[in-house]
Scaffold this motif. Sequence first.
Motif, PDB file in Angstrom:
ATOM      1  N   PHE A 185       0.832  -1.207   0.000  1.00 16.19           N
ATOM      2  CA  PHE A 185       0.000   0.000   0.000  1.00 16.19           C
ATOM      3  C   PHE A 185       0.866   1.255   0.000  1.00 16.19           C
ATOM      4  CE2 PHE A 185      -3.361  -2.772   2.063  1.00 16.19           C
ATOM      5  CZ  PHE A 185      -4.222  -2.738   0.977  1.00 16.19           C
ATOM      6  N   ALA A 186       1.916   1.254   0.815  1.00 13.57           N
ATOM      7  CA  ALA A 186       2.778   2.438   0.893  1.00 13.57           C
ATOM      8  C   ALA A 186       3.477   2.691  -0.439  1.00 13.57           C
ATOM      9  CB  ALA A 186       3.800   2.267   2.013  1.00 13.57           C
ATOM     10  N   THR A 187       4.019   1.649  -1.016  1.00 11.44           N
ATOM     11  CA  THR A 187       4.773   1.808  -2.266  1.00 11.44           C
ATOM     12  C   THR A 187       3.881   2.270  -3.403  1.00 11.44           C
ATOM     13  OG1 THR A 187       6.334   0.073  -1.586  1.00 11.44           O
ATOM     14  CG2 THR A 187       6.230   0.618  -3.941  1.00 11.44           C
ATOM     15  N   GLN A 188       2.752   1.602  -3.593  1.00 14.41           N
ATOM     16  CA  GLN A 188       1.901   1.915  -4.737  1.00 14.41           C
ATOM     17  C   GLN A 188       1.166   3.242  -4.567  1.00 14.41           C
ATOM     18  OE1 GLN A 188       3.713  -1.154  -5.863  1.00 14.41           O
ATOM     19  NE2 GLN A 188       2.485  -0.008  -7.312  1.00 14.41           N
ATOM     20  N   LEU A 189       0.852   3.623  -3.316  1.00 13.55           N
ATOM     21  CA  LEU A 189       0.135   4.878  -3.068  1.00 13.55           C
ATOM     22  C   LEU A 189       1.073   6.031  -2.765  1.00 13.55           C
ATOM     23  CD1 LEU A 189      -2.866   3.513  -0.978  1.00 13.55           C
ATOM     24  CD2 LEU A 189      -2.871   4.237  -3.360  1.00 13.55           C
ATOM     25  N   ARG A 190       2.376   5.808  -2.944  1.00  6.94           N
ATOM     26  CA  ARG A 190       3.396   6.859  -2.799  1.00  6.94           C
ATOM     27  C   ARG A 190       3.400   7.441  -1.382  1.00  6.94           C
ATOM     28  NH1 ARG A 190       0.471   9.525  -7.951  1.00  6.94           N
ATOM     29  NH2 ARG A 190       0.692   7.734  -9.349  1.00  6.94           N
ATOM     30  N   MET A 191       3.370   6.555  -0.407  1.00  2.00           N
ATOM     31  CA  MET A 191       3.358   6.953   0.995  1.00  2.00           C
ATOM     32  C   MET A 191       4.574   6.367   1.704  1.00  2.00           C
ATOM     33  SD  MET A 191      -0.684   6.311   1.897  1.00  2.00           S
ATOM     34  CE  MET A 191      -0.488   6.932   3.579  1.00  2.00           C
ATOM     35  N   ALA A 192       4.898   6.927   2.856  1.00  2.00           N
ATOM     36  CA  ALA A 192       5.922   6.338   3.703  1.00  2.00           C
ATOM     37  C   ALA A 192       5.338   5.094   4.365  1.00  2.00           C
ATOM     38  CB  ALA A 192       6.365   7.337   4.774  1.00  2.00           C
ATOM     39  N   GLU A 193       6.149   4.053   4.497  1.00  2.00           N
ATOM     40  CA  GLU A 193       5.640   2.807   5.056  1.00  2.00           C
ATOM     41  C   GLU A 193       5.109   3.001   6.472  1.00  2.00           C
ATOM     42  OE1 GLU A 193       7.073  -1.876   5.341  1.00  2.00           O
ATOM     43  OE2 GLU A 193       8.165  -0.423   4.111  1.00  2.00           O
ATOM     44  N   GLY A 194       5.743   3.885   7.235  1.00  2.00           N
ATOM     45  CA  GLY A 194       5.302   4.137   8.593  1.00  2.00           C
ATOM     46  C   GLY A 194       3.966   4.843   8.686  1.00  2.00           C
ATOM     47  N   ASP A 195       3.491   5.379   7.578  1.00  2.00           N
ATOM     48  CA  ASP A 195       2.188   6.058   7.564  1.00  2.00           C
ATOM     49  C   ASP A 195       1.047   5.109   7.201  1.00  2.00           C
ATOM     50  OD1 ASP A 195       3.272   8.491   8.288  1.00  2.00           O
ATOM     51  OD2 ASP A 195       3.546   9.152   6.210  1.00  2.00           O
ATOM     52  N   VAL A 196       1.365   3.839   7.010  1.00  2.00           N
ATOM     53  CA  VAL A 196       0.344   2.838   6.677  1.00  2.00           C
ATOM     54  C   VAL A 196       0.271   1.814   7.805  1.00  2.00           C
ATOM     55  CG1 VAL A 196      -0.396   1.053   5.065  1.00  2.00           C
ATOM     56  CG2 VAL A 196       0.716   3.133   4.205  1.00  2.00           C
ATOM     57  N   ARG A 197      -0.927   1.576   8.272  1.00  2.00           N
ATOM     58  CA  ARG A 197      -1.160   0.549   9.302  1.00  2.00           C
ATOM     59  C   ARG A 197      -2.135  -0.479   8.741  1.00  2.00           C
ATOM     60  NH1 ARG A 197      -4.007   1.566  15.259  1.00  2.00           N
ATOM     61  NH2 ARG A 197      -3.647  -0.549  16.105  1.00  2.00           N
ATOM     62  N   VAL A 198      -1.764  -1.753   8.817  1.00  2.00           N
ATOM     63  CA  VAL A 198      -2.641  -2.839   8.371  1.00  2.00           C
ATOM     64  C   VAL A 198      -3.033  -3.664   9.591  1.00  2.00           C
ATOM     65  CG1 VAL A 198      -2.875  -4.892   6.936  1.00  2.00           C
ATOM     66  CG2 VAL A 198      -1.626  -2.895   6.077  1.00  2.00           C
ATOM     67  N   ILE A 199      -4.329  -3.842   9.765  1.00  2.00           N
ATOM     68  CA  ILE A 199      -4.860  -4.603  10.895  1.00  2.00           C
ATOM     69  C   ILE A 199      -5.580  -5.825  10.340  1.00  2.00           C
ATOM     70  CG2 ILE A 199      -6.429  -4.583  12.874  1.00  2.00           C
ATOM     71  CD1 ILE A 199      -6.000  -1.518  12.968  1.00  2.00           C
ATOM     72  N   CYS A 200      -5.191  -6.980  10.811  1.00  2.00           N
ATOM     73  CA  CYS A 200      -5.778  -8.236  10.333  1.00  2.00           C
ATOM     74  C   CYS A 200      -6.083  -9.113  11.533  1.00  2.00           C
ATOM     75  CB  CYS A 200      -4.806  -8.928   9.384  1.00  2.00           C
ATOM     76  SG  CYS A 200      -5.299 -10.607   8.957  1.00  2.00           S
ATOM     77  N   LYS A 201      -7.336  -9.191  11.911  1.00  2.00           N
ATOM     78  CA  LYS A 201      -7.725 -10.030  13.033  1.00  2.00           C
ATOM     79  C   LYS A 201      -8.104 -11.426  12.526  1.00  2.00           C
ATOM     80  CE  LYS A 201      -6.821  -6.955  16.055  1.00  2.00           C
ATOM     81  NZ  LYS A 201      -5.619  -7.155  16.901  1.00  2.00           N
ATOM     82  N   ASP A 202      -8.902 -12.167  13.279  1.00  2.00           N
ATOM     83  CA  ASP A 202      -9.234 -13.531  12.875  1.00  2.00           C
ATOM     84  C   ASP A 202      -9.825 -13.542  11.466  1.00  2.00           C
ATOM     85  OD1 ASP A 202      -8.413 -14.270  15.329  1.00  2.00           O
ATOM     86  OD2 ASP A 202     -10.365 -14.879  16.096  1.00  2.00           O
ATOM     87  N   VAL A 203      -9.276 -14.383  10.618  1.00  2.00           N
ATOM     88  CA  VAL A 203      -9.713 -14.486   9.226  1.00  2.00           C
ATOM     89  C   VAL A 203     -10.384 -15.843   9.020  1.00  2.00           C
ATOM     90  CG1 VAL A 203      -8.950 -14.563   6.829  1.00  2.00           C
ATOM     91  CG2 VAL A 203      -7.916 -12.932   8.416  1.00  2.00           C
ATOM     92  N   GLY A 204     -11.519 -15.829   8.358  1.00  2.00           N
ATOM     93  CA  GLY A 204     -12.275 -17.058   8.136  1.00  2.00           C
ATOM     94  C   GLY A 204     -11.775 -17.857   6.968  1.00  2.00           C
ATOM     95  N   GLY A 205     -10.561 -18.354   7.088  1.00  2.00           N
ATOM     96  CA  GLY A 205      -9.982 -19.182   6.038  1.00  2.00           C
ATOM     97  C   GLY A 205      -9.265 -18.371   4.983  1.00  2.00           C
ATOM     98  N   SER A 206      -8.132 -18.880   4.514  1.00  2.00           N
ATOM     99  CA  SER A 206      -7.337 -18.171   3.500  1.00  2.00           C
ATOM    100  C   SER A 206      -6.814 -19.112   2.430  1.00  2.00           C
ATOM    101  CB  SER A 206      -6.161 -17.442   4.156  1.00  2.00           C
ATOM    102  OG  SER A 206      -6.615 -16.443   5.024  1.00  2.00           O
ATOM    103  N   TYR A 207      -6.107 -20.156   2.868  1.00  2.00           N
ATOM    104  CA  TYR A 207      -5.594 -21.193   1.962  1.00  2.00           C
ATOM    105  C   TYR A 207      -4.667 -20.634   0.887  1.00  2.00           C
ATOM    106  CZ  TYR A 207      -9.965 -22.943   3.936  1.00  2.00           C
ATOM    107  OH  TYR A 207     -11.001 -23.247   4.774  1.00  2.00           O
ATOM    108  N   GLY A 208      -4.034 -19.504   1.183  1.00  2.00           N
ATOM    109  CA  GLY A 208      -3.120 -18.920   0.208  1.00  2.00           C
ATOM    110  C   GLY A 208      -3.746 -17.882  -0.690  1.00  2.00           C
ATOM    111  N   ILE A 209      -5.061 -17.914  -0.879  1.00  2.00           N
ATOM    112  CA  ILE A 209      -5.635 -16.960  -1.834  1.00  2.00           C
ATOM    113  C   ILE A 209      -5.713 -15.542  -1.266  1.00  2.00           C
ATOM    114  CG2 ILE A 209      -6.981 -18.788  -2.922  1.00  2.00           C
ATOM    115  CD1 ILE A 209      -9.489 -17.316  -1.819  1.00  2.00           C
ATOM    116  N   LYS A 210      -5.493 -15.379   0.045  1.00  2.00           N
ATOM    117  CA  LYS A 210      -5.521 -14.041   0.641  1.00  2.00           C
ATOM    118  C   LYS A 210      -4.123 -13.525   0.966  1.00  2.00           C
ATOM    119  CE  LYS A 210     -10.158 -14.640   2.566  1.00  2.00           C
ATOM    120  NZ  LYS A 210     -10.976 -14.793   3.794  1.00  2.00           N
ATOM    121  N   VAL A 211      -3.148 -14.017   0.230  1.00  2.00           N
ATOM    122  CA  VAL A 211      -1.785 -13.552   0.440  1.00  2.00           C
ATOM    123  C   VAL A 211      -1.286 -12.768  -0.775  1.00  2.00           C
ATOM    124  CG1 VAL A 211      -0.526 -15.541  -0.510  1.00  2.00           C
ATOM    125  CG2 VAL A 211       0.393 -14.325   1.496  1.00  2.00           C
TER     126      VAL A 211
END
Length: 799
Positions: free
Chosen positions: A243-269
């Motif tokens: 997000f930081a790279t593509q939106l031309r932001m500093a990495e420290g200005d981006v916060r990603v929060i990911c709590k319990d996820v209902g299954g991923s199996y690789g497709i959410k990476v």
Amino acid sequence: MNEIVTPKSLGLSREDLPNSYIGRSVPRPNARKLVEGRATYTDDVTLPRLVHAAFLRSPHAHARIVSIDTAAALAVPGVVRVFTGADLAKVCDPWVAVLAHLKGMKSAPQYPLPLERATWQGEAVVAVVAETRAAAEDGVAALAVAFDALPAQVDMETALAPGAVVIHPELGDNLVFTRTAETGNVEAAIAGAHKVVEATFHTGRHTGVTLEPRSIIADYNRADGTLTVHHSTQAPHMMQNVFATQLRMAEGDVRVICKDVGGSYGIKVHVYPDEMAVACMSKIMGRPVKFIADRFEAFGSDIHARDHRIKGRLAVDAEGRFLAFDIDDLTGIGPYSVYPRTSAVEGNQVVNLCGGPYAFDNYRCTTTVVLQNKAPTSQYRAVGHPIATTVTEGLVDLAAEALGIDPVAIRRKNLIRDDAYPCTSPAGMKFEGLSHHASLDKLLEMVPVEKIRADQAEQRKRGVYRGLGFASFIELTNPSPFMYGIGGAKISAQDGCTVRMDPDGSLVALSGVTEQGQGTEAILAQIVAHGVGVPVSKVKVVTGDTQTTPYGGGTWACRGAGIGGEAALQSAIALKEQILEVAGAMLQAQAASLDIVMGEVVDKATGQVRMPLAELGRIVYYRGDTLPKDLARELVQTRHFITKEYPFAFTNGIQASWLEVDVETGMVKLLEHWCVEDCGRVINPMLVDEQVRGGIVQGIGGALYEHCIYNEDGQLLTTTLADYLVPMAAEMPDMHVGHVETPTKESLLGAKGAGEAGTAGAPAAIMNAINDALSPLGARVLAQPFTPDRILRALGTIA
């Protein structure tokens, strides 16, 4: 008159509002103040702040976008704004999904929304943002988008043929990547072999079908220039960087929060264009934007996988020893390689893994990765493993049949010896320590082979056809920077854990590994509790927040226990040492003479309780003035872990499937399934066994039911759960799981991964069992899924 009015009724659009007024509405007497920019914080508040996104998706597999008329959509009540690819390109740079170590790989730049052409049916083309999801979808329905349909390149077999539609002309052709691994002299081995068996295998394209669809809320704050993203992802720190790279932001200005996820199996990476679009729209509008993919969208936009055609040859001597494997793999990946892990990795893994469990000298394997006008493919549970295992084990059974050798016996003869490690496979994979023969022995203890063979013979007399199939496999886990780091992708192979003790003696562990339903938080709590010496109930685990957890790779490639767990253990041990140092000062004892057991400091020699941790915590945090001046007061430790000696911690195992084929209908009924797996140290047996069973279920899905089917024009035909079949409880056999433990020496914990083993081997075991059942009838199936139609065609019942 004190009527509440909206900015739209005043002739204003949402983006015209000052940021401080977002989330507000104004009584009519204050309307002029708002228009004139003089509204104050004392005005009434009712206008919703959060907005919802919906997407118009291409109805064509390949089409030029001629025009986009947004007038009718903007007139829909509740619609706030409409965004095109050109709008989002103003704030977002395109990405190109290649890795430097995959030599010669190429792909085209990809934007959140396409600028000129749609390249698969289901690609998001235009976004509508509204106050509700329903209003956003009404806005999508009102859009008038004119397409000029273009010829589509759907068939991967013809993607490189003269006259093929070149999806991205600037690339010159549809070739994304090719690699050949070759060891020894394959042609000479084949020429001198007693027997050479060969076959062509197909693995059907399928997808993850997670319980929880992809979801995201992006919230850009104009006041401080920060972006907070609540994201159903497997790799928060990776997405923070993206997000930081593509939106031309500093990495420290981006916060990603990911709590319990209902299954991923690789497709959410992976990076999804529609999710990037949500972040772009939030940045442009300065307000939160929410998107949740519905099931219909998921089938056409979630990552697909396993679309392969593989030709294989196996040369053997008169005694059944393997001389050479010769494999040619072709895979279609859609119109783009998927960022940042790329879509070439699955084919690359086929090269790395074919023949993996066996000892032989001559090897040649080529993968060819091509573009096509279908949904993109990329990594999905057990990347490349089911394909490589199916080809390898299918050829092994063919060789056994050609020589008249029992399928178990030919495997026993050729499996790498358990005392042969460390060693390197012909494909160049370094194995630290595997247990193929011990695993086979364990499996044969569990599977009543003689009883099954007797039943099989008796049932055949009655016209009932049952089969028993086997499949050995290897699985790569605990990936090092060899996976992505050397290719330049900012995907961390290390993970960290911070463990602290609070005043009441309880512990908090913060980990970069995320919870996707696989039990990460449970095993981390166990590891930390054991490392420090407290009850598991005293440990709180926090995951999935780039602002609070140590930097790490997240959840992928079975690295949770082996990488994240080792970091947790090292942190816990360091904290224990720190606690005992403080305890020694308080008790006037040597720290080495003390221990911690069930939350209490005890004398190591006698077990006598000296002090509860709650008392130690009270003193450190509230009466630190009573402790020696040179004693550290913090009760917190952070450690990171990364594998160094081996690129991967390989696991291994073997599976067996017992099933019945109805030769009148072509239906397959699974009777029983067994899996023995060596994942190193088993931390939580129940979680590991259920991970293996879950993997088997997904392997069954690919083998028998799941298939993303396209017609000749590139239209996806399987867009609902009525069309795309997934295995359910009624289709499940009894599944028996056993273990051999060969801990990795790279870590104190000794854990390897377990999440992909079931998926890696199940399709091959099922295929071999079906063909064993059909062998008296001279029929064989090699194309997954093994549907009734394909079985009946193999039997000659239908043309």
